[in-house]
Design a protein around this motif. Structure first.
Motif, PDB file in Angstrom:
ATOM      1  N   PHE A 169      46.549  41.490  33.071  1.00 50.14           N
ATOM      2  CA  PHE A 169      45.533  42.178  33.875  1.00 50.14           C
ATOM      3  C   PHE A 169      44.722  41.127  34.626  1.00 50.14           C
ATOM      4  N   THR A 170      44.802  41.143  35.963  1.00 44.99           N
ATOM      5  CA  THR A 170      44.016  40.223  36.773  1.00 44.99           C
ATOM      6  C   THR A 170      42.719  40.894  37.207  1.00 44.99           C
ATOM      7  N   THR A 171      41.652  40.096  37.313  1.00 47.93           N
ATOM      8  CA  THR A 171      40.367  40.642  37.742  1.00 47.93           C
ATOM      9  C   THR A 171      39.537  39.566  38.422  1.00 47.93           C
TER      10      THR A 171
ATOM     11  N   GLY B 117      42.381  44.854  38.431  1.00 45.18           N
ATOM     12  CA  GLY B 117      41.219  45.717  38.471  1.00 45.18           C
ATOM     13  C   GLY B 117      39.972  44.911  38.735  1.00 45.18           C
ATOM     14  N   GLY B 118      39.021  45.483  39.455  1.00 40.10           N
ATOM     15  CA  GLY B 118      37.857  44.716  39.843  1.00 40.10           C
ATOM     16  C   GLY B 118      38.272  43.515  40.673  1.00 40.10           C
ATOM     17  N   SER B 119      39.190  43.732  41.628  1.00 38.10           N
ATOM     18  CA  SER B 119      39.713  42.627  42.435  1.00 38.10           C
ATOM     19  C   SER B 119      38.655  42.118  43.409  1.00 38.10           C
ATOM     20  N   ASP B 120      38.821  40.860  43.834  1.00 35.75           N
ATOM     21  CA  ASP B 120      37.927  40.273  44.825  1.00 35.75           C
ATOM     22  C   ASP B 120      38.753  39.554  45.882  1.00 35.75           C
TER      23      ASP B 120
ATOM     24  N   LEU C 134      43.338  37.701  33.240  1.00 31.15           N
ATOM     25  CA  LEU C 134      43.426  36.570  34.151  1.00 31.15           C
ATOM     26  C   LEU C 134      42.271  36.635  35.144  1.00 31.15           C
ATOM     27  N   ALA C 135      41.399  35.640  35.141  1.00 30.46           N
ATOM     28  CA  ALA C 135      40.269  35.586  36.059  1.00 30.46           C
ATOM     29  C   ALA C 135      40.709  34.975  37.383  1.00 30.46           C
TER      30      ALA C 135
END
Length: 497
Positions: free
Chosen positions: A411-413, A264-267, A429-430
């Motif tokens: 959860f990756t972001t 969520g909030g992926s880049d 996970l940042a």
């Protein structure tokens, strides 16, 4: 250190690892970190490649060195070859079995936490559920129960004003029933109003209700109103706490872990740092006999062929395609487009089309074969890598995964999503080091170092080891912050009557 990273030999764009200034025909062009830069001239209508896969078409001529984003890149027509089961080779079993310390339940499942749940059948009983939890906290009810992690009121906005049949009812019933028997609850108190469409008797199904077991129930109307229900609820919670406190952590095989994977909030970094690193951890879990759940159906659109190739059978592959076809029809019916996703935040982080976002999102699944496709909140009947149908809205998707049995969430972001999902712990996970530094109190692991040389294998092992530690009781950042009170969001479908 290079300022750009080319992810595949055939790519015609690279990712900016730092803010860039390029010279395009004598004009200085600024390219933000994590965005795309053209490696060669790209004619209008030509396919733009990232990961060696199509992420869209050039909507106009793109010169070498130009910023590639939504001003010059569009989704365009695309076709994929599903090639069912062509790459469904099983992963080798782990050479040595790992264990975690979990709570064994009477049905043989293992919990990673030992909460008491207050589960509501309808919105009308939500306030009373919260009143009971607040009264229990004020009274110090759990002070004498060190093995109980806390009290979790599960409230929602529906349960009545709906048909008692059809998708809307079935989805809500599956979701609530999945929580009622979740192994992370040592005891559950069911609270209804009494006259709602979704009756408690339907919710519990064949589960046993007794004054001694882990499942109790009451209705506000039958109990005599709000105050009497709170008093009765406190008494039931005290009894449930006695029951739950008798549970202790014991060694359990890692095969009993069920991991829900989210992004969520992926880049622009997510697809080559945090997501594939989580994919390595997922493969390690599968190699130990565990289960990983990939979801967010609207966010695999355009990359589904990479999963159908790994489906263990054509039927499993076709089941995934059937879900996607439902979503396309659903969007058409409501005058929406699958490419409405990525979100504005995703685009500020460098993602442009749903094809690009999906290719990054799907890398969370690692290389394991796809063993099954399940409905939202459906009880899982397969281990290994499985897919659960859900929207891309993170709280809703995670709610379904927990109802299906997930006792861990990863959860990756890339932009900095903040959330937690009691009763299931969530590891954050940042995707980039800047985010990890800026939001250190929310992030558990930094995957940004993958962009600068740390191997995916090493980072995946770090994630896997932390998942086992968390399953054994180590608290995550979101648990320390107290998240989980508002993230129960069942997928609402069907008519409101």
């Amino acid at each position: 250190m290079s300022d750009t990273l080319k992810l595949h030999a055939s790519d015609n764009v690279a990712i900016a690892l730092n803010p860039l200034v390029t010279d395009v025909g004598g004009i200085k062009t600024q390219i933000p970190k994590s965005h795309k830069v053209a490696l060669t001239d790209i004619p209008a209508g030509e396919t733009v490649l990232r990961y060696g896969q199509m992420i869209g078409k050039a909507s106009c001529f793109i010169p070498k060195g130009a910023h590639v984003h939504d001003h010059n890149l569009e989704m365009g027509a695309h076709a994929v070859d599903y090639d069912f089961s062509a790459a469904a080779d099983p992963l080798p079993e782990a050479p040595k079995s790992r264990i975690f310390q979990g709570y064994r339940r009477d049905n043989g499942r293992f919990g990673t936490r030992n909460y008491l749940g207050i589960l509501t059948s309808v919105n009308c009983s939500g306030s009373v559920a919260r009143f009971i939890a607040e009264a229990a906290e004020k009274s110090g009810l759990l002070d004498d129960y060190p093995n109980v992690d806390g009290i979790v009121p599960i409230v929602h906005g529906t349960g009545c004003g709906m048909s008692n049949r059809g998708d809307g009812y079935d989805v809500l019933l599956r979701t609530l029933a999945g929580y009622a028997k979740h192994p992370n609850f040592g005891g559950v108190l069911l609270v209804g109003l009494g006259c709602e469409v979704l009756q408690l008797a339907d919710l519990i199904g064949g589960q046993t209700l007794s004054t001694q077991g882990a499942l109790r129930y009451m209705t506000i109307q039958q109990s005599g109103g709000t105050k009497r229900t709170i008093d009765k609820g406190l008494a039931e919670l005290a009894s449930l706490a006695d029951f739950a406190n008798a549970a202790y952590r014991t060694p359990a095989p890692v095969s009993e872990l069920v991991l829900g994977m989210q992004c969520g909030g992926s880049d622009g970094y997510s697809g080559f740092t945090a997501n594939p690193a989580l994919g390595v951890a997922s493969d390690l879990l599968v190699q130990h006999g565990g289960t990983s759940i990939l979801s967010e159906t609207s966010e695999i659109f355009g990359a589904e062929h990479l999963l159908t190739r790994r489906a263990v059978s054509p039927d499993v592959g076709q089941a995934l395609i059937n879900k996607l076809e439902w979503w396309v029809a659903y969007c058409d019916k409501h005058d929406a487009k699958m490419d409405n996703n990525p979100s504005p935040g995703n685009k500020r982080g460098g993602l442009t089309t749903i094809l690009e976002k999906s290719l990054g999102a799907i890398s969370k699944s690692g290389q394991a074969p796809l063993n099954g496709v399940f409905q939202y909140a459906e009880e899982l009947t397969e281990k290994g890598l499985v897919f659960m149908d859900s929207p891309g809205f993170d709280p809703c998707s995670v709610t379904g995964q927990i109802a299906s049995g997930a006792n861990l969430i990863a959860f990756t972001t890339g932009r900095g999503s903040v959330s937690g999902y009691m009763p299931t712990p969530c590891v954050k996970l940042a995707s980039n080091s800047e985010l990890f530094s800026r939001m250190r109190d929310d992030m558990d692991i930094n995957c940004g170092d993958v962009a600068h040389g740390t191997s995916l294998a090493l980072k995946g092992r770090e994630i896997f080891d932390m998942l086992i530690d968390v399953a054994s009781g180590a608290r995550t950042k979101s648990e320390h912050l107290g998240y989980g009170g508002v993230e129960f969001v069942p997928w609402q479908q069907g008519a409101v009557l």
